[in-house]
Write a protein that holds these residues in place. Structure first.
Motif, PDB file in Angstrom:
ATOM      1  N   LEU A 134       1.803 -11.383   4.145  1.00 28.71           N
ATOM      2  CA  LEU A 134       2.673 -10.014   4.196  1.00 28.71           C
ATOM      3  C   LEU A 134       1.666  -8.925   4.174  1.00 28.71           C
ATOM      4  CD1 LEU A 134       5.603 -11.009   1.821  1.00 28.71           C
ATOM      5  CD2 LEU A 134       5.591 -10.587   4.416  1.00 28.71           C
ATOM      6  N   ASN A 135       0.521  -8.998   3.441  1.00 30.32           N
ATOM      7  CA  ASN A 135      -0.622  -8.194   3.215  1.00 30.32           C
ATOM      8  C   ASN A 135      -1.373  -7.855   4.341  1.00 30.32           C
ATOM      9  OD1 ASN A 135      -0.489  -6.845   0.496  1.00 30.32           O
ATOM     10  ND2 ASN A 135      -1.022  -8.734  -0.387  1.00 30.32           N
ATOM     11  N   GLY A 136      -1.422  -8.938   4.948  1.00 31.42           N
ATOM     12  CA  GLY A 136      -2.377  -8.963   6.288  1.00 31.42           C
ATOM     13  C   GLY A 136      -1.550  -8.384   7.465  1.00 31.42           C
ATOM     14  N   LEU A 137      -0.150  -8.679   7.465  1.00 32.77           N
ATOM     15  CA  LEU A 137       0.556  -7.762   8.388  1.00 32.77           C
ATOM     16  C   LEU A 137       0.620  -6.398   8.185  1.00 32.77           C
ATOM     17  CD1 LEU A 137       3.445 -10.561   8.832  1.00 32.77           C
ATOM     18  CD2 LEU A 137       1.749  -9.957  10.701  1.00 32.77           C
ATOM     19  N   GLN A 156       6.074  -3.635   1.101  1.00 29.62           N
ATOM     20  CA  GLN A 156       7.023  -3.662  -0.084  1.00 29.62           C
ATOM     21  C   GLN A 156       7.557  -5.076  -0.265  1.00 29.62           C
ATOM     22  OE1 GLN A 156       9.913  -0.964   1.945  1.00 29.62           O
ATOM     23  NE2 GLN A 156       9.063   0.820   0.775  1.00 29.62           N
ATOM     24  N   GLN A 157       7.544  -5.954   0.619  1.00 29.79           N
ATOM     25  CA  GLN A 157       7.974  -7.204   0.342  1.00 29.79           C
ATOM     26  C   GLN A 157       6.879  -7.882  -0.285  1.00 29.79           C
ATOM     27  OE1 GLN A 157       9.347  -9.585   3.934  1.00 29.79           O
ATOM     28  NE2 GLN A 157       9.332  -7.738   4.912  1.00 29.79           N
ATOM     29  N   ALA A 158       5.744  -7.784  -0.079  1.00 31.19           N
ATOM     30  CA  ALA A 158       4.630  -8.512  -0.676  1.00 31.19           C
ATOM     31  C   ALA A 158       4.431  -7.792  -2.365  1.00 31.19           C
ATOM     32  CB  ALA A 158       3.390  -8.006  -0.274  1.00 31.19           C
ATOM     33  N   ALA A 159       4.757  -6.577  -2.513  1.00 34.97           N
ATOM     34  CA  ALA A 159       4.906  -6.040  -3.972  1.00 34.97           C
ATOM     35  C   ALA A 159       5.901  -6.853  -4.695  1.00 34.97           C
ATOM     36  CB  ALA A 159       5.081  -4.540  -3.940  1.00 34.97           C
ATOM     37  N   LEU A 160       7.141  -6.885  -3.784  1.00 34.61           N
ATOM     38  CA  LEU A 160       8.256  -7.505  -4.808  1.00 34.61           C
ATOM     39  C   LEU A 160       8.151  -8.961  -5.035  1.00 34.61           C
ATOM     40  CD1 LEU A 160      11.223  -6.096  -2.755  1.00 34.61           C
ATOM     41  CD2 LEU A 160      10.725  -5.600  -4.892  1.00 34.61           C
ATOM     42  N   ASN A 161       6.880  -9.539  -4.576  1.00 37.68           N
ATOM     43  CA  ASN A 161       6.483 -10.861  -5.102  1.00 37.68           C
ATOM     44  C   ASN A 161       5.445 -10.836  -5.932  1.00 37.68           C
ATOM     45  OD1 ASN A 161       8.044 -13.042  -3.420  1.00 37.68           O
ATOM     46  ND2 ASN A 161       7.733 -11.455  -1.844  1.00 37.68           N
ATOM     47  N   GLY A 162       5.034  -9.564  -6.329  1.00 36.94           N
ATOM     48  CA  GLY A 162       4.028  -9.520  -7.568  1.00 36.94           C
ATOM     49  C   GLY A 162       2.553  -9.245  -7.055  1.00 36.94           C
ATOM     50  N   SER A 163       2.309  -9.073  -5.746  1.00 36.82           N
ATOM     51  CA  SER A 163       1.134  -8.622  -5.062  1.00 36.82           C
ATOM     52  C   SER A 163       0.647  -7.330  -5.465  1.00 36.82           C
ATOM     53  CB  SER A 163       1.004  -8.736  -3.686  1.00 36.82           C
ATOM     54  OG  SER A 163      -0.105  -8.128  -3.096  1.00 36.82           O
ATOM     55  N   GLU A 164      -0.742  -7.149  -6.345  1.00 30.86           N
ATOM     56  CA  GLU A 164      -1.279  -6.035  -6.992  1.00 30.86           C
ATOM     57  C   GLU A 164      -1.937  -5.142  -5.797  1.00 30.86           C
ATOM     58  OE1 GLU A 164      -4.322  -9.395  -7.597  1.00 30.86           O
ATOM     59  OE2 GLU A 164      -2.130  -9.139  -7.706  1.00 30.86           O
ATOM     60  N   GLU A 165      -2.410  -6.065  -4.647  1.00 35.52           N
ATOM     61  CA  GLU A 165      -3.176  -5.468  -3.334  1.00 35.52           C
ATOM     62  C   GLU A 165      -2.084  -4.669  -2.850  1.00 35.52           C
ATOM     63  OE1 GLU A 165      -6.044  -4.289  -1.047  1.00 35.52           O
ATOM     64  OE2 GLU A 165      -6.322  -5.836  -2.749  1.00 35.52           O
ATOM     65  N   ALA A 166      -0.805  -5.197  -2.397  1.00 35.11           N
ATOM     66  CA  ALA A 166       0.359  -4.335  -1.882  1.00 35.11           C
ATOM     67  C   ALA A 166       0.923  -3.209  -2.670  1.00 35.11           C
ATOM     68  CB  ALA A 166       1.467  -5.378  -1.808  1.00 35.11           C
ATOM     69  N   MET A 167       0.866  -3.347  -4.139  1.00 32.68           N
ATOM     70  CA  MET A 167       1.284  -2.141  -4.945  1.00 32.68           C
ATOM     71  C   MET A 167       0.219  -1.040  -4.618  1.00 32.68           C
ATOM     72  SD  MET A 167       2.268  -4.131  -8.543  1.00 32.68           S
ATOM     73  CE  MET A 167       3.354  -5.575  -8.487  1.00 32.68           C
ATOM     74  N   PHE A 168      -1.140  -1.406  -4.521  1.00 31.68           N
ATOM     75  CA  PHE A 168      -2.158  -0.548  -4.384  1.00 31.68           C
ATOM     76  C   PHE A 168      -1.913   0.115  -3.103  1.00 31.68           C
ATOM     77  CE2 PHE A 168      -6.127   0.583  -2.428  1.00 31.68           C
ATOM     78  CZ  PHE A 168      -6.695   1.737  -3.349  1.00 31.68           C
ATOM     79  N   ASN A 169      -1.660  -0.370  -2.091  1.00 33.19           N
ATOM     80  CA  ASN A 169      -1.484   0.130  -0.664  1.00 33.19           C
ATOM     81  C   ASN A 169      -0.359   1.127  -0.674  1.00 33.19           C
ATOM     82  OD1 ASN A 169      -3.750  -1.370   0.524  1.00 33.19           O
ATOM     83  ND2 ASN A 169      -2.631  -2.970   0.855  1.00 33.19           N
TER      84      ASN A 169
END
Length: 495
Positions: A134-137, A156-169
């Protein structure tokens, strides 16, 4: 004079942008020690510099041999020393993450790029719930195709799954104003996303969140919180990790003086594990009580001291009543117990049994009351200990429960009578069993005697011995029944 020279050298190094010198100056200003005034503004200034460097260093960690993930290994106890090269280390996981995210350097050279095939593979992985995919896409649609709406959807999908990288982006999108649904900057949303990502260990997010906290950009100013966030980032610095790795390897080679110097350098940057290890080596190399005291003390005034450091300091305070005594030791044990240390909980139990009373500060820290404090501590200690092992807290809990059950039984007149009868039965069994064994031997001897004609007296004696043996058997049986009833009643109270 030595302290002044140390300050000068530290400031010269910080002026030259040396990572360790900058961390050292920030740490000393945050604590107000060794001649440095406590100045959170100055501490933030130094730490923001070191934090920015650490964030950049972390991105290059897998490419530079002079970097390594920081391993918080304590020399006392030494369990962690046996797993220094295991694939569960932060470094291995970081490289694995980079490879899964599409980093060619992490995967190995010689792979021809095929964007369309790569995107299809990422989409398949994303459908199966892969956060890295999800982060790569999100990165591909945002940076390559400039389709920010679709990129935001993936992040947003990655952040909902707990990804700190997605939250930062997502925070970067809110801060830059590139969110298609909100064409203006939303600093509050960006700050909250950066703060959540920082709590999960994202270095760049911590740097951004600390700026908001230091300036009050999100509506509240918390300079100390900003300093703590940046200190955590600095403690992940790869160059610091490389130094710690060298120190640990030197210790394993039994080059303790070399290990001491390297741990000392790391300890002066404020790294708690290095401070504890320095104190341990001060004792091992017999460098004096002052050296040991200094670094043990520094390790417990950190923002998040390790329980083993608090335990060690508690032991030192308890053995030296002139510098705080039992009350200070109770506070150290209480902090370690609140952090989940079973050893600290057991130490508190021992001190309570010796007549000490837990201060209100310790009770509040652990959410306890004076009434029933021993049993509460025991139950907590058993809960955090390894299951299936016979530990000190488990043995103590069994002892306390037995005493409580016995007292309950004595309070009842019927059960008190049963208790006394059981004790007498045990005593009777102890006396009767040797006599019973002797009688059996005599009876068997008479039965197997070669004398075929017994006189009247011998016949009567044999009959008496046989009856006496039968009476002993009946008594032992009755005593056994009495003891069994007592044990059953005792177990009912225990359970």
């Amino acid at each position: 004079m030595c302290v002044f020279q140390g300050q000068v050298y530290s400031l010269i190094g910080a002026a030259g942008d040396n990572r360790f010198a900058v961390m050292h100056a920030g740490y000393k200003h945050s604590q107000g020690i060794d001649g440095f005034p406590r100045d959170l503004e100055a501490a933030y200034s130094y730490y923001s510099n070191a934090g920015a460097q650490s964030s950049l260093d972390r991105e290059k960690m897998h490419r530079q041999k002079e970097q390594h993930a920081v391993e918080h290994v304590y020399l006392s106890p030494v369990e962690g020393l046996h797993s220094l090269s295991h694939q569960s280390t932060d470094l291995f996981q970081f490289v694995k993450y980079q490879a899964e995210s599409g980093d060619v350097d992490s995967q190995g050279q010689g792979v021809r790029r095929n964007h369309s095939r790569g995107v299809k593979l990422l989409e398949r992985a994303a459908e199966r719930g892969s956060v890295s995919a999800l982060n790569g896409l999100g990165w591909y649609y945002g940076m390559v195709l400039q389709d920010h709406r679709k990129a935001l959807s993936f992040f947003q999908q990655a952040a909902l799954n707990g990804s700190e990288e997605a939250m930062f982006n997502l925070g970067v999108y809110h801060l830059s104003g590139k969110n298609p649904d909100q064409l203006h900057r939303n600093e509050t949303a960006a700050f909250l996303l950066f703060l959540n990502a920082s709590r999960l260990g994202h270095a760049a997010a911590s740097v951004e969140a600390s700026w908001f906290l230091s300036t009050g950009g999100a509506g509240r100013r918390d300079l100390e919180g900003a300093v703590i966030l940046l200190k955590k980032v600095c403690e992940q610095n790869g160059h610091l990790g490389f130094l710690i790795r060298d120190a640990l390897q030197a210790f394993l080679r039994d080059a303790k003086k070399e290990a001491f110097l390297k741990f000392l350098l790391a300890a002066e940057t404020g790294l708690g594990s290095a401070q504890s290890n320095t104190a341990h080596l001060c004792e091992g190399l017999q460098l004096g009580a002052e050296c040991q005291w200094r670094y043990n003390n520094l390790s417990v005034v950190n923002y998040d001291p390790h329980p083993s450091a608090l335990l060690t300091m508690g032991d030192l305070l308890l053995s030296n009543s002139s510098v705080g005594g039992a009350d200070s030791a109770l506070l150290m044990y209480g902090r370690a117990a609140a952090a989940g240390s079973p050893q600290a909980m057991f130490n508190l139990l021992v001190l309570i049994r010796q007549g000490l009373v837990l201060p209100q500060g310790v009770l509040s820290l652990m959410n306890l009351t004076q009434r029933g404090v021993q049993m509460d501590l025991l139950h907590r200690c058993v809960q955090v200990e390894d299951e299936g092992s016979l530990t000190a807290c488990r043995l103590e809990l069994i002892r306390v429960q037995l005493i409580s059950a016995c007292r309950t039984m004595i309070d009842s007149s019927v059960q008190r009578l049963l208790t006394y009868a059981s004790l007498l039965s045990l005593l009777f069994i102890i006396i009767i069993l040797p006599l019973q064994s002797c009688l059996k031997h005599r009876v068997c001897a008479k039965r197997t005697s070669h004398v075929h004609h017994l006189n009247r007296e011998q016949s009567i004696m044999g009959g008496l011995l046989l009856r006496l043996l039968q009476a002993c058997d009946v008594c032992v049986t009755l005593c056994g029944v009495c003891v069994c009833v007592f044990c059953t009643a005792l177990l009912s109270h225990l359970l």
